[in-house]
Design an enzyme around this catalytic site. Structure first.
Site, PDB file in Angstrom:
ATOM      1  N   ARG A  31      -1.928   9.386   1.089  1.00 24.05           N
ATOM      2  CA  ARG A  31      -2.318   9.065   2.209  1.00 24.05           C
ATOM      3  C   ARG A  31      -3.594   8.175   2.113  1.00 24.05           C
ATOM      4  NH1 ARG A  31       0.420  12.097   5.704  1.00 24.05           N
ATOM      5  NH2 ARG A  31       1.171  13.822   5.064  1.00 24.05           N
ATOM      6  N   ASP A  32      -3.592   7.018   3.059  1.00 26.71           N
ATOM      7  CA  ASP A  32      -4.627   6.323   3.012  1.00 26.71           C
ATOM      8  C   ASP A  32      -6.316   6.902   3.362  1.00 26.71           C
ATOM      9  OD1 ASP A  32      -4.943   2.927   3.262  1.00 26.71           O
ATOM     10  OD2 ASP A  32      -6.715   4.002   4.056  1.00 26.71           O
ATOM     11  N   ASN A  91       0.070  -6.815   1.959  1.00 25.51           N
ATOM     12  CA  ASN A  91      -1.002  -7.615   2.119  1.00 25.51           C
ATOM     13  C   ASN A  91      -1.392  -8.548   0.709  1.00 25.51           C
ATOM     14  OD1 ASN A  91      -1.696  -6.862   4.759  1.00 25.51           O
ATOM     15  ND2 ASN A  91      -3.018  -5.231   3.922  1.00 25.51           N
ATOM     16  N   VAL A 100      -7.604  -4.024  -2.289  1.00 28.04           N
ATOM     17  CA  VAL A 100      -7.433  -3.499  -3.498  1.00 28.04           C
ATOM     18  C   VAL A 100      -6.579  -4.197  -4.202  1.00 28.04           C
ATOM     19  CG1 VAL A 100      -6.837  -1.133  -4.400  1.00 28.04           C
ATOM     20  CG2 VAL A 100      -8.116  -1.103  -2.636  1.00 28.04           C
ATOM     21  N   HIS A 104       0.417  -2.336  -3.435  1.00 30.22           N
ATOM     22  CA  HIS A 104       0.512  -1.067  -2.577  1.00 30.22           C
ATOM     23  C   HIS A 104       1.215  -1.523  -1.330  1.00 30.22           C
ATOM     24  CE1 HIS A 104      -3.437  -2.909  -1.762  1.00 30.22           C
ATOM     25  NE2 HIS A 104      -3.121  -2.607  -0.513  1.00 30.22           N
TER      26      HIS A 104
END
Ligand code: 5GP
Ligand code: ZN
Length: 118
Positions: A31-32, A91, A100, A104
């Site tokens: 989870r973010d 992204n 980051v 992901h």
């Protein structure tokens, strides 16, 4: 090979706590920490790949697996239905909003997403 400076490598290794919802020999989903939707899970390769620019032909199976795991996570979260649904986001670069540097895949759901993205 893990990157000593990388927060997601540390999460994969269990060195930094996180809420892991799925893990196997090649990917981890957790989870973010700053969720942008009721469901916000990140699917990452266990191996450090910095950005989309570092993906090679050898990673094609891995990337396909990440997509499948994302849909599996969505099923677990009960949003993998036509009346619910979700959004997958990768992204890259400044305009993409990449922060980051460990590849992901965002799984976002549980609310209606806007289009175009802000
Ligand atoms: P990016 O903008 O790079 O695509 O997204 C990075 C995401 O990682 C952000 O949504 C951010 O909240 C999340 N994130 C950054 N650090 C951590 C952390 O230590 N733990 C978790 N679970 N998520 C993190
Ligand atoms: Zn990493």
């Amino acid at each position: 090979m893990a990157n000593q400076e990388c927060i997601f490598c540390k999460i994969v290794a269990g060195e930094v706590p996180s809420d892991i919802v799925y893990q196997d020999e090649s990917v981890t989903a957790f989870r973010d920490i700053n969720p942008q939707a009721p469901v916000h899970v990140l699917v990452v390769p266990n191996r450090h790949i910095a950005t989309l620019a570092d993906i090679t032909a050898e990673d094609e199976l891995l990337l396909g697996h990440m997509l499948r795991v994302a849909t599996q996570v969505a099923e677990q979260e009960k949003i993998h239905t036509p009346d619910r649904g979700y959004r997958l986001v990768l992204n890259y670069g400044q305009d993409g909003g990449l922060l980051v540097h460990h590849v992901h895949l965002h799984v976002l759901g549980g609310r209606r997403m806007g289009w175009p993205p802000g």
